[in-house]
Scaffold this active site. Structure first.
Site, mmCIF file in Angstrom:
data_model
loop_
_atom_site.group_PDB
_atom_site.id
_atom_site.type_symbol
_atom_site.label_atom_id
_atom_site.label_comp_id
_atom_site.label_asym_id
_atom_site.label_seq_id
_atom_site.Cartn_x
_atom_site.Cartn_y
_atom_site.Cartn_z
ATOM 1 N N SER A 1 0.797 -1.225 0.000
ATOM 2 C CA SER A 1 0.000 0.000 0.000
ATOM 3 C C SER A 1 0.830 1.276 0.000
ATOM 4 O O SER A 1 0.296 2.367 -0.170
ATOM 5 C CB SER A 1 -0.958 0.006 1.194
ATOM 6 O OG SER A 1 -0.238 -0.102 2.404
ATOM 7 N N TYR B 1 16.570 -7.983 14.377
ATOM 8 C CA TYR B 1 16.088 -7.617 13.045
ATOM 9 C C TYR B 1 16.919 -8.290 11.967
ATOM 10 O O TYR B 1 16.374 -8.861 11.006
ATOM 11 C CB TYR B 1 16.148 -6.100 12.869
ATOM 12 C CG TYR B 1 15.804 -5.630 11.466
ATOM 13 C CD1 TYR B 1 14.507 -5.732 10.972
ATOM 14 C CD2 TYR B 1 16.787 -5.088 10.627
ATOM 15 C CE1 TYR B 1 14.190 -5.308 9.687
ATOM 16 C CE2 TYR B 1 16.482 -4.661 9.341
ATOM 17 C CZ TYR B 1 15.179 -4.773 8.876
ATOM 18 O OH TYR B 1 14.874 -4.362 7.601
#
Length: 275
Positions: A15, A164
């Protein structure tokens, strides 16, 4: 190169940012683009929803199907993949773009945030690829493309934000495995990572704000590199962790100033995991 015309591309987290740019680049080649993301309604800080991107895709010449999807939800992943395939008559490309980031070490990272990064990064590559596999097998030019880096075991990439790093490297390792596992189905599996920082919301809100964005490139460089990879026939290119600039240089691109986010001659910052 083949064209993506009439091929169906399923993009997670599409998006905004890089996902949106890839969606529009595919649309310009006439692709059917599935925007599968959580952003059903506008966010107060972040522009773009699955519906606004769907409108942009149609304006760019593609067909669009916006679907609300949380890639952590196994049942919903399978339902959305099948819904997309039934709507467009199959799936030719899966782009694992959805991502979560928090650049914090083990000592100060909440377990819930680690779980989120693991689920949205590594686990989602597994879930989405597995869910799409039946449809990809039926395609005559199937691709899986994950936005994850080359494996760089220099300890500096683990020292400050190992959680991460390990989830992003897991995406790459899963992709390397699938490239071999799915070779018998003629499904190409690759990874793509930017040479420089890309000016996205993740940079603005998680890393360094507008000043750091000014030392990055536009998401369009990743989109152009992705389309180049997705146009390759069959498994002529598979099992690779590719860098956007290298892909485009191989295509003969020499002018990269067009991708600079901010005008000027400030040095571009290399992205994470690249020495």
């Amino acid at each position: 190169m083949n064209s993506l015309n009439n091929r169906t591309v399923f993009i997670t987290g599409g998006s905004r940012g890089i996902g949106r740019a890839i969606a529009l680049a595919c649309a310009r080649q006439g692709a059917n683009v599935v925007i599968a993301a959580k952003s059903d309604t506008p966010h107060p800080k972040l522009p773009g929803t699955i519906h606004s991107v769907a409108e942009e895709i149609r304006a760019a010449g593609g067909q669009a199907l916006p679907l609300v999807l949380d890639v952590r939800d196994e049942k919903l992943v399978r339902e959305r993949v099948d819904e997309a395939a039934e709507h467009f008559g199959g799936i030719d490309v899966l782009v694992n773009n959805a991502g979560a980031i928090r650049l914090t070490g083990v000592e100060n990272l909440k377990a819930s945030r680690y779980d989120l990064m693991h689920q949205v990064n590594a686990r989602a590559v597994f879930l989405c690829s597995q869910a799409a596999l039946t449809w990809l097998k039926a395609s005559d030019n199937a691709h899986i493309l994950s936005l994850s880096p080359p494996l760089n075991l220099n300890t500096k990439w683990f020292a400050q934000y190992g959680p991460y790093t390990t989830t992003k490297y897991a995406m790459t390792m899963l992709s390397m495995g699938m490239a071999e596992e799915f070779k018998r189905y003629d499904i190409a599996v690759n990874c793509l990572w930017p040479k420089t920082l890309i000016a996205t919301a993740a940079i603005e809100f998680e890393l360094g704000g507008p000043q750091m964005m000014a030392q990055g490139r536009k998401p369009e460089i990743m989109a152009d590199a992705a389309v180049s990879i997705l146009n390759r026939p069959g498994t002529s290119l598979t099992g690779q962790a590719l860098i956007d600039e290298d892909v485009l240089r191989d295509d003969g691109v020499t002018d990269f100033e067009q991708y600079r986010y901010a005008a000027g001659d400030r040095p571009l910052l290399p992205d994470l995991f690249l020495d």
